[in-house]
Design a protein around this motif. Structure first.
Motif, short mmCIF file in Angstrom:
data_model
loop_
_atom_site.label_atom_id
_atom_site.label_comp_id
_atom_site.label_asym_id
_atom_site.label_seq_id
_atom_site.Cartn_x
_atom_site.Cartn_y
_atom_site.Cartn_z
N ALA A 20 -3.74 10.58 11.14
CA ALA A 20 -2.78 11.15 10.19
C ALA A 20 -1.68 11.89 10.96
CB ALA A 20 -3.48 12.10 9.24
N GLY A 21 -0.46 11.72 10.49
CA GLY A 21 0.68 12.32 11.16
C GLY A 21 1.36 11.40 12.16
N GLY A 22 0.70 10.32 12.49
CA GLY A 22 1.24 9.38 13.45
C GLY A 22 2.23 8.42 12.84
N SER A 23 2.67 7.48 13.67
CA SER A 23 3.69 6.51 13.25
C SER A 23 3.26 5.09 13.64
CB SER A 23 5.03 6.82 13.93
OG SER A 23 5.50 8.10 13.57
N VAL A 81 6.55 7.37 -0.43
CA VAL A 81 6.89 7.10 0.96
C VAL A 81 8.31 7.51 1.30
CG1 VAL A 81 5.27 5.15 0.96
CG2 VAL A 81 7.74 4.73 0.69
N LYS A 82 9.06 7.97 0.32
CA LYS A 82 10.45 8.38 0.58
C LYS A 82 10.49 9.49 1.62
CE LYS A 82 12.49 7.14 -3.88
NZ LYS A 82 13.06 7.63 -5.15
N GLY A 83 11.39 9.34 2.57
CA GLY A 83 11.51 10.32 3.64
C GLY A 83 10.55 10.09 4.79
N ARG A 84 9.59 9.20 4.61
CA ARG A 84 8.61 8.91 5.68
C ARG A 84 8.73 7.48 6.19
NH1 ARG A 84 3.33 8.94 4.73
NH2 ARG A 84 3.48 8.32 2.54
N LEU A 130 9.34 -2.20 9.07
CA LEU A 130 8.99 -1.02 8.29
C LEU A 130 8.52 0.04 9.27
CD1 LEU A 130 8.76 0.16 5.40
CD2 LEU A 130 6.32 -0.39 5.51
N LEU A 131 9.35 1.06 9.46
CA LEU A 131 8.97 2.18 10.31
C LEU A 131 8.28 3.21 9.45
CD1 LEU A 131 8.97 3.69 13.01
CD2 LEU A 131 11.24 4.58 12.38
#
Length: 123
Positions: free
Chosen positions: A14-17, A63-66, A80-81
């Motif tokens: 969690a918190g990763g990309s 998911v907006k902003g992420r 999709l990032l």
């Protein structure tokens, strides 16, 4: 006909990309609305982000902003990032496309689908 192949899925905390990629082949000279949908176990497939042939993007609220959807037309690739990932983002992510000019929001709107790539987010 358009063939779509996803890549880039995996397991992160969690918190990763993660960045998903979707390579398109076939009738790519035509314009399409393209997007990413996802399906978690026991849930229905849902739209995550879409991009019209003219570049207009839409995102589901959660998911907006992420998440950021983008496209490299020269490479016929959709991206999709995904950042600030949460456990509830865990799902199989599908790349999808439908001819431009049609509705492009719901599962039934889309014409072509990839086989999906699994994204698992651990807490």
């Amino acid at each position: 006909q358009v063939q779509l192949v996803e890549s880039g899925g995996g397991s992160v905390q969690a918190g990763g990309s993660l960045r998903l990629s979707c390579s398109a082949s076939g009738s790519t000279s035509s314009r399409y609305c393209m997007g990413w949908f996802r399906q978690a176990p026991g849930n229905e497939r849902e739209g995550v982000a879409t991009m019209t042939g003219s570049g207009i993007t839409t995102y589901r609220d959660s998911v907006k902003g992420r998440f950021t959807i983008s496209q490299d037309n020269a490479k016929n690739t959709l991206y999709l990032l995904m950042s600030s990932l949460k456990p509830e983002d865990t799902a199989i992510y599908y790349c999808t496309a439908t001819p431009a000019g049609r509705a492009c929001h719901y599962t039934n709107d889309m014409t072509y689908w990839g086989k999906g790539t699994l994204v698992t987010i651990s807490s």
